[in-house]
Design an enzyme around this catalytic site. Structure first.
Site, mmCIF file in Angstrom:
data_model
loop_
_atom_site.group_PDB
_atom_site.id
_atom_site.type_symbol
_atom_site.label_atom_id
_atom_site.label_comp_id
_atom_site.label_asym_id
_atom_site.label_seq_id
_atom_site.Cartn_x
_atom_site.Cartn_y
_atom_site.Cartn_z
ATOM 1 N N CYS A 1 8.359 -5.790 47.847
ATOM 2 C CA CYS A 1 8.256 -5.028 46.585
ATOM 3 C C CYS A 1 8.880 -3.638 46.740
ATOM 4 O O CYS A 1 9.535 -3.133 45.816
ATOM 5 C CB CYS A 1 6.800 -4.887 46.157
ATOM 6 N N ARG B 1 6.949 -12.661 41.024
ATOM 7 C CA ARG B 1 8.051 -11.743 40.683
ATOM 8 C C ARG B 1 8.738 -12.274 39.420
ATOM 9 O O ARG B 1 9.632 -13.111 39.509
ATOM 10 C CB ARG B 1 9.054 -11.660 41.847
HETATM 11 C C1 BEZ Z 1 5.932 -8.139 49.744
HETATM 12 O O1 BEZ Z 1 6.366 -7.893 50.854
HETATM 13 O O2 BEZ Z 1 6.284 -7.516 48.751
HETATM 14 C C2 BEZ Z 1 4.952 -9.260 49.570
HETATM 15 C C3 BEZ Z 1 5.078 -10.363 50.390
HETATM 16 C C4 BEZ Z 1 4.165 -11.389 50.268
HETATM 17 C C5 BEZ Z 1 3.145 -11.318 49.320
HETATM 18 C C6 BEZ Z 1 3.061 -10.223 48.479
HETATM 19 C C7 BEZ Z 1 3.980 -9.190 48.602
#
Ligand code: BEZ
Length: 238
Positions: free
Chosen positions: A55, A138
């Site tokens: 993110c 997402r």
């Molecule tokens: C992230 O790195 O943004 C992420 C990865 C797995 C689950 C939720 C967020």
């Protein structure tokens, strides 16, 4: 269609639907969506959680493209099920501490909505329990100036979005609207565009014999024409 915990049914918005309206708290104050952004394109997107690496890379990528989105008359609005103080602390950390791929001192000026109740995320089908029932996937909703949903993307938690594709889709949608054309596979500004099929076969066949040098017909149902990158950029204000 999705059933929530109360066993009521959420109908997920689809392409062509009016963007569902909501009021929410954000890092830029309260927003009324989509009415605060009259006459603009909107990109409403969700991310799973603040203070996570994928993110963070996505927010920095959105931040880097902020001027491009502004030139394209497009308002970004982010959302996760985290609270406002988490959002503020995370965005401050990104600005003050993260230096990634040459991007640093990145200030996120677009609103990031808090959605602890998941009301907005559920309304937009961003909670997809097979992936996660406690965070949003997402999602990216492209919404036009008439508040109609024009494209929807969903990515899973572990895969960051492709920002070239997000920009390509936005430019392609705006070009299609402005020039009354359609876009072939992998279209980019400067490539030929598709002339919509004429109403009847006779008209279409006539078109195949057209002397317009900018037009090329592969068959009666498949005609393209040139549209320069300059013309696209001039029209879209790029
Ligand atoms: C992230 O790195 O943004 C992420 C990865 C797995 C689950 C939720 C967020």
């Amino acid at each position: 269609m999705e059933t929530n915990n109360n066993n009521t049914v959420n109908v997920m918005p689809r392409i062509g639907d009016k963007a569902p309206a909501f009021v929410a708290k954000s890092t830029q104050g309260e927003i009324n969506f989509p009415s605060d952004y009259k006459g603009m394109w909107k990109i409403l997107f969700s991310h799973p959680a603040d203070f996570t690496p994928v993110c963070t890379s996505e927010f920095m990528s959105f931040g880097k493209l902020a001027d491009e989105f502004e030139r394209l008359n497009t308002q970004l609005v982010g959302l996760s099920v985290d609270g406002l103080y988490s959002h503020i602390a995370w965005l401050r950390t990104i600005k003050e501490k993260i230096d990634w791929k040459g991007m640093k001192d990145m200030e996120i000026k677009f609103p990031l909505i808090e959605d602890i109740t998941m009301n907005v995320a559920k309304m937009y089908g961003m909670i997809q329990p097979g992936e996660s029932s406690t965070s949003a996937v997402r999602a990216v909703f492209f919404i036009d100036p008439f508040d109609k949903i024009r494209t929807i993307m969903y990515y899973p938690l572990a895969l960051g979005r492709n920002f070239d594709e997000i920009m390509r889709v936005l430019v392609a949608l705006q070009t299609a609207d402005n020039f009354g054309v359609a876009m072939p596979a992998d279209w980019r500004p400067g490539d030929e565009v598709i002339v919509p099929t004429a109403g009847s076969c006779g008209v279409a066949k006539e078109r195949m014999q057209s002397s317009d040098e900018d037009m090329h017909c592969y068959d009666w149902f498949f005609c393209t024409k040139k549209l320069s990158k300059e013309k696209v950029e001039e029209k879209l204000g790029k």
